[in-house]
Write an enzyme that holds these catalytic residues in place. Structure first.
Site, PDB file in Angstrom:
ATOM      1  N   ASN A  37       0.806  -1.216   0.000  1.00 35.77           N
ATOM      2  CA  ASN A  37       0.000   0.000   0.000  1.00 35.77           C
ATOM      3  C   ASN A  37       0.849   1.280   0.000  1.00 35.77           C
ATOM      4  OD1 ASN A  37      -2.442   1.273  -0.002  1.00 35.77           O
ATOM      5  ND2 ASN A  37      -2.977   0.810   2.122  1.00 35.77           N
ATOM      6  N   ARG A 147     -14.274  -5.020  15.395  1.00 32.70           N
ATOM      7  CA  ARG A 147     -13.267  -4.068  15.845  1.00 32.70           C
ATOM      8  C   ARG A 147     -13.912  -2.691  15.849  1.00 32.70           C
ATOM      9  NH1 ARG A 147      -8.041  -2.060  12.271  1.00 32.70           N
ATOM     10  NH2 ARG A 147      -9.239  -0.233  11.778  1.00 32.70           N
ATOM     11  N   TYR A 159      -7.041   8.437  11.921  1.00 28.76           N
ATOM     12  CA  TYR A 159      -6.776   7.303  11.042  1.00 28.76           C
ATOM     13  C   TYR A 159      -7.632   6.105  11.479  1.00 28.76           C
ATOM     14  CZ  TYR A 159      -4.219   3.838   8.353  1.00 28.76           C
ATOM     15  OH  TYR A 159      -3.883   2.851   7.475  1.00 28.76           O
ATOM     16  N   ASP A 210      -7.779  -1.269  17.489  1.00 29.89           N
ATOM     17  CA  ASP A 210      -6.457  -1.082  16.865  1.00 29.89           C
ATOM     18  C   ASP A 210      -5.901   0.285  17.271  1.00 29.89           C
ATOM     19  OD1 ASP A 210      -4.244  -1.012  15.230  1.00 29.89           O
ATOM     20  OD2 ASP A 210      -5.326  -1.500  13.372  1.00 29.89           O
ATOM     21  N   HIS A 212      -2.984   1.393  16.149  1.00 29.14           N
ATOM     22  CA  HIS A 212      -2.203   1.877  14.997  1.00 29.14           C
ATOM     23  C   HIS A 212      -0.829   2.419  15.398  1.00 29.14           C
ATOM     24  CE1 HIS A 212      -5.113   1.161  11.887  1.00 29.14           C
ATOM     25  NE2 HIS A 212      -6.051   1.757  12.572  1.00 29.14           N
ATOM     26  N   GLU A 236      -4.558  -4.035  19.401  1.00 26.37           N
ATOM     27  CA  GLU A 236      -3.654  -4.240  18.256  1.00 26.37           C
ATOM     28  C   GLU A 236      -2.646  -3.105  18.103  1.00 26.37           C
ATOM     29  OE1 GLU A 236      -5.834  -4.767  14.629  1.00 26.37           O
ATOM     30  OE2 GLU A 236      -4.111  -4.162  13.411  1.00 26.37           O
ATOM     31  N   GLU A 262       1.278  -6.437  11.548  1.00 21.44           N
ATOM     32  CA  GLU A 262       0.827  -6.344  10.154  1.00 21.44           C
ATOM     33  C   GLU A 262       1.903  -5.746   9.246  1.00 21.44           C
ATOM     34  OE1 GLU A 262      -2.679  -3.924  10.797  1.00 21.44           O
ATOM     35  OE2 GLU A 262      -1.668  -2.157  10.030  1.00 21.44           O
ATOM     36  N   ARG A 283       0.038 -10.747  13.540  1.00 23.30           N
ATOM     37  CA  ARG A 283      -0.853 -10.043  12.613  1.00 23.30           C
ATOM     38  C   ARG A 283      -0.377 -10.007  11.166  1.00 23.30           C
ATOM     39  NH1 ARG A 283      -5.048  -8.460  11.674  1.00 23.30           N
ATOM     40  NH2 ARG A 283      -4.768  -6.236  11.387  1.00 23.30           N
ATOM     41  N   HIS A 312      -3.667 -10.111   9.068  1.00 25.37           N
ATOM     42  CA  HIS A 312      -4.087  -8.842   8.492  1.00 25.37           C
ATOM     43  C   HIS A 312      -5.004  -9.115   7.294  1.00 25.37           C
ATOM     44  CE1 HIS A 312      -2.500  -4.833   6.571  1.00 25.37           C
ATOM     45  NE2 HIS A 312      -3.580  -4.614   7.295  1.00 25.37           N
ATOM     46  N   ASP A 316      -6.339  -3.336   1.297  1.00 24.36           N
ATOM     47  CA  ASP A 316      -5.145  -3.187   0.454  1.00 24.36           C
ATOM     48  C   ASP A 316      -4.496  -4.542   0.186  1.00 24.36           C
ATOM     49  OD1 ASP A 316      -4.741  -2.347   3.333  1.00 24.36           O
ATOM     50  OD2 ASP A 316      -2.664  -2.772   2.801  1.00 24.36           O
ATOM     51  N   GLU A 339      -8.849 -11.017   9.998  1.00 20.38           N
ATOM     52  CA  GLU A 339      -9.460  -9.721   9.696  1.00 20.38           C
ATOM     53  C   GLU A 339     -10.155  -9.810   8.333  1.00 20.38           C
ATOM     54  OE1 GLU A 339      -6.614  -6.563   9.242  1.00 20.38           O
ATOM     55  OE2 GLU A 339      -8.153  -5.013   9.361  1.00 20.38           O
ATOM     56  N   TRP A 402       2.044   6.939  12.097  1.00 25.92           N
ATOM     57  CA  TRP A 402       0.768   6.873  11.357  1.00 25.92           C
ATOM     58  C   TRP A 402      -0.145   8.052  11.638  1.00 25.92           C
ATOM     59  CZ3 TRP A 402       3.575   2.573  12.144  1.00 25.92           C
ATOM     60  CH2 TRP A 402       3.756   1.776  11.011  1.00 25.92           C
TER      61      TRP A 402
HETATM   62  C1  CS2 Z   1      -5.150  -1.532   9.664  1.00 27.36           C
HETATM   63  C2  CS2 Z   1      -4.929  -1.369   8.204  1.00 27.36           C
HETATM   64  O1  CS2 Z   1      -6.521  -3.301   9.114  1.00 27.36           O
HETATM   65  C3  CS2 Z   1      -5.780  -2.847   9.955  1.00 27.36           C
HETATM   66  O2  CS2 Z   1      -5.564  -3.378  11.023  1.00 27.36           O
HETATM   67  O3  CS2 Z   1      -4.084  -1.294  10.492  1.00 27.36           O
HETATM   68  O4  CS2 Z   1      -5.940  -0.555   7.736  1.00 27.36           O
HETATM   69  C4  CS2 Z   1      -3.626  -0.770   7.762  1.00 27.36           C
HETATM   70  O5  CS2 Z   1      -3.457   0.477   8.311  1.00 27.36           O
HETATM   71  C5  CS2 Z   1      -3.573  -0.731   6.272  1.00 27.36           C
HETATM   72  O6  CS2 Z   1      -3.763  -2.028   5.805  1.00 27.36           O
HETATM   73  C6  CS2 Z   1      -2.261  -0.149   5.784  1.00 27.36           C
HETATM   74  O7  CS2 Z   1      -2.063  -0.455   4.479  1.00 27.36           O
HETATM   75 MG    MG Z   2      -3.985  -2.674  12.109  1.00 24.52          MG
END
Ligand code: CS2
Ligand code: MG
Length: 402
Positions: A37, A147, A159, A210, A212, A236, A262, A283, A312, A316, A339, A402
């Protein structure tokens, strides 16, 4: 089973995807997802210029040797670009092997140990009421795990909170948008969000959140501790995971289960986290971590340390990755959760697939190989569009995670 063609297909059916397609001399094809991504063309170029020439003429049956050849033979090991490229090759080769054997990939991996993979959906809202309503919609749709993410009062944007609730596309602009972040506001608000979710909907479903990667270990420890009464399934990416040892501090303070990884591409990135039992869920996924072969290695290390897989599965990652992850999910003993964010219709037109959602789980059908095909004509109707993930700054302008 000689490989005669290795082709990279870049398309953007509502978002960018990079797909590797391998063809054997007998006409069998296999596909792998190489989407990174916001950095898609780096992997496309890595594959086209440095990997595809090595594949033509190789025996498609030699999955492990090809993995070792690309990993050890590059001299420059690991890293997200290289591991994503190797992952795409590996998945495409498993796809071919399944088709050659007339079996779904999960049968090659030892067969199913469960009927389907438990998934979690993404509820997110601009404010508390909105977020809670979305949790309700997912529960109504039959999800057994949700989530919850929410805009933080006092911050203009956050975000993980998107305007399109069902598809959630964080790579939202051709130059990165900027969010402003305040750990203080976040830490004050999140316990209210989680408490309100449990208050409205009870405890009869799995609840996830999450972070992040935005906290320090001691902040994450405080958050985990304050969320203990609400029985989270996991917290997460509480901190950036480059410093695996950072999780020791979090672990000392809280029994809230932890998930991370992830963005982590190799078993070495998980070594301390897994062997010291600092986390509960891994993840990463096939696409990020060198394909089915390498993810299974990580899963085995995790299994002997009581750590489960929680791959994950954001949008994307293409339907190719979703299918590949599901083949692993249904065949490893230490599966935790998957997920799941559905792709848009345009994406599904390009990628026909053999998995479906039922009763809170994703189920694979018994097509040979991965069960996903790419329609190249449909793909050609959606050319690449540059798209970046947002960046995050503190209120004084300092760049933050992020
Ligand atoms: C996120 C994602 O799904 C998740 O847990 O953290 O949206 C992640 O930020 C994106 O896949 C980044 O490409
Ligand atoms: Mg995530």
């Amino acid at each position: 089973m000689k490989i005669v063609e290795a082709k990279v297909i870049v398309c953007s059916p509502d978002r960018n995807f990079v797909t590797l397609k391998l063809t054997t001399e007998s006409g069998l094809t296999g596909i792998g997802d190489a989407t990174l991504n916001g950095r898609e063309l780096a992997v496309a170029s890595y594959l086209e210029n440095h990997v595809c020439p090595l594949l033509v003429g190789r025996d498609a049956a030699m999955i492990e040797d090809t993995w070792q050849y690309l990993y050890k033979g590059s001299y420059w090991r690991g890293g997200p670009v290289g591991m994503t490229a190797i992952g795409a090759v590996d998945v495409a080769l498993w796809d071919i092997k399944g088709k050659a054997a007339g079996m779904p990939v999960y049968d090659l991996l030892g067969g199913k140990v469960r009927d389907g993979a438990l998934v979690y959906g993404h509820a997110n809202g601009e404010d508390l009421d909105d977020a809670l309503d979305w949790v309700g919609r997912y529960l109504d749709d039959g999800y057994k795990a949700v989530r919850v993410q929410c805009g933080v009062p006092g911050l203009a944007s956050t975000y993980g909170v998107s305007s399109d609730k069902r598809f959630y596309e964080p790579a939202d602009a051709d130059l990165p948008t900027e969010n402003v972040w305040s750990t203080e506001r976040y830490l004050t608000f999140v316990p209210q969000l989680i408490a309100a979710t449990r208050e409205r909907y009870g405890y009869d479903f799995h609840l996830l959140h999450d972070v992040h990667h935005r906290l320090t270990p001691i902040e994450a420890a405080r958050l985990g501790k304050s969320l203990e009464p609400y029985s989270l399934f996991w917290l997460e990416d509480a901190v950036p995971a480059e410093l695996q040892e950072g999780f020791r501090l979090i672990r000392q303070h809280t029994t809230t289960p932890l998930a991370v990884g992830e963005v982590l591409p190799t078993i070495w990135d998980f070594r301390t986290l897994i062997t010291e039992q600092l986390i509960d869920y891994v993840r990463t996924t096939v696409q990020r971590a060198g394909g089915i072969s390498h993810l299974r290695r990580i899963a085995v290390l995790a299994e002997i340390h009581h750590v489960k897989l929680g791959c994950h599965g954001a949008t994307d990652l293409s339907p190719v990755t979703m299918a590949a992850a599901l083949h692993v999910d249904v065949s490893v003993p230490n599966f935790g959760i998957q997920e799941y964010m559905p792709h848009t219709e345009a994406t599904y037109e390009v990628f026909s697939h053999g998995y479906s959602f039922r009763d809170g789980r994703l189920h694979l059908d018994d097509r040979p190989g991965l069960g996903v095909e790419i329609d190249e004509e449909a793909a050609a109707r959606h050319p690449y569009r540059r798209a970046y993930l947002p960046v995050n700054r503190l209120e004084d302008g300092t760049m933050h995670s992020w």
